[in-house]
Scaffold this motif. Structure first.
Motif, PDB file in Angstrom:
ATOM      1  N   THR A  42       0.830  -1.206   0.000  1.00 37.16           N
ATOM      2  CA  THR A  42       0.000   0.000   0.000  1.00 37.16           C
ATOM      3  C   THR A  42       0.865   1.257   0.000  1.00 37.16           C
ATOM      4  O   THR A  42       0.601   2.212  -0.737  1.00 37.16           O
ATOM      5  CB  THR A  42      -0.951  -0.008   1.222  1.00 37.16           C
ATOM      6  N   PHE A  99      -0.879   9.870   1.665  1.00 35.59           N
ATOM      7  CA  PHE A  99      -2.296   9.551   1.443  1.00 35.59           C
ATOM      8  C   PHE A  99      -3.263  10.688   1.767  1.00 35.59           C
ATOM      9  O   PHE A  99      -4.446  10.579   1.454  1.00 35.59           O
ATOM     10  CB  PHE A  99      -2.691   8.322   2.276  1.00 35.59           C
ATOM     11  N   LYS A 102      -7.037  10.126   2.826  1.00 38.23           N
ATOM     12  CA  LYS A 102      -7.419   8.713   2.688  1.00 38.23           C
ATOM     13  C   LYS A 102      -6.794   7.825   3.767  1.00 38.23           C
ATOM     14  O   LYS A 102      -7.059   6.625   3.810  1.00 38.23           O
ATOM     15  CB  LYS A 102      -6.983   8.176   1.318  1.00 38.23           C
ATOM     16  N   ILE A 106      -7.823   3.934   4.486  1.00 37.51           N
ATOM     17  CA  ILE A 106      -6.911   2.845   4.117  1.00 37.51           C
ATOM     18  C   ILE A 106      -6.682   1.924   5.307  1.00 37.51           C
ATOM     19  O   ILE A 106      -6.726   0.696   5.189  1.00 37.51           O
ATOM     20  CB  ILE A 106      -5.576   3.409   3.579  1.00 37.51           C
ATOM     21  N   ILE A 165      -8.499  -2.345  -1.184  1.00 33.51           N
ATOM     22  CA  ILE A 165      -7.429  -1.348  -1.034  1.00 33.51           C
ATOM     23  C   ILE A 165      -6.978  -0.856  -2.401  1.00 33.51           C
ATOM     24  O   ILE A 165      -6.747   0.344  -2.593  1.00 33.51           O
ATOM     25  CB  ILE A 165      -6.246  -1.930  -0.228  1.00 33.51           C
ATOM     26  N   LEU A 169      -7.108   3.041  -3.848  1.00 33.00           N
ATOM     27  CA  LEU A 169      -5.928   3.734  -4.378  1.00 33.00           C
ATOM     28  C   LEU A 169      -6.038   4.013  -5.888  1.00 33.00           C
ATOM     29  O   LEU A 169      -5.096   4.486  -6.504  1.00 33.00           O
ATOM     30  CB  LEU A 169      -4.659   2.921  -4.094  1.00 33.00           C
TER      31      LEU A 169
END
Length: 195
Positions: A42, A99, A102, A106, A165, A169
């Protein structure tokens, strides 16, 4: 290019580290390992999505240089980390840089997809961003070569992430299917010639 970046990072996640984190957060070792590996993927894709921000990488490296979080990648993997709660706080800024708004979503998605507690997912995401950035700093990885490396390996990295996920993204399922098809084709060719 060198071996897959994701695999290099996973190589430092020792059974000792997984066991220690599992005890600290009261999670099974299998789920803890999966949480760490998913968080690493991630972070890498999050970096890939922000490569248009030329200052981001320098900010991350400067933050790591001034951080109390310490990893020595030259010693045995079983001893690389002295676990303490500092990474819980220290990971916030890098996660916000990568991020922005987010970050919480996440963390929640990792909790849902892997099956660990929300607190665990948040802590492991914080740990993972410090871990990945410390590794890049230790390797003296420059921005341009990192960009090329992650772009080259993007589909492989994405294929290690749960679908929820990936979607969060902005990764399409089509890209993953194409990558899996390519790998299966290469594997079948290899098997055919081996007899």
């Amino acid at each position: 290019m060198v071996a897959y970046l994701h695999n290099q990072l996973r190589g430092f996640i020792s059974p000792f580290l997984v066991s220690k984190l599992s005890r600290e957060y009261n999670e099974s070792e299998v789920l803890m390992k999966k949480s760490i590996e998913t968080s690493i993927s991630t972070i890498l894709i999050g970096l890939n999505n922000k490569f248009d921000d030329k200052n981001l990488y320098d900010e991350l490296m400067e933050y790591i240089a001034n951080s109390e979080f310490y990893l020595d990648f030259k010693i045995e993997a079983t001893k690389i980390v002295v676990i303490n709660s500092s990474f819980n706080k220290e990971g916030f800024k890098p996660l916000n840089l990568i991020f922005s708004n987010k970050k919480e979503r996440i963390s929640e998605m990792i909790s849902n997809e892997i099956g660990v507690k929300s607190e665990t997912a948040s802590a492991i995401l914080n740990f993972s961003v410090m871990f990945v950035c410390s590794y890049l700093k230790n390797q003296n990885q420059n921005f341009k070569s990192l960009q090329l490396l992650i772009n080259e390996q993007k589909r492989m990295i994405m294929s290690t992430m749960p679908e929820g996920i990936r979607l969060l993204l902005g990764v399409s399922t089509v890209e993953i299917v194409q990558e899996k098809s390519k790998r299966n084709f290469a594997s079948n060719i290899y098997s055919f010639f081996l007899g």
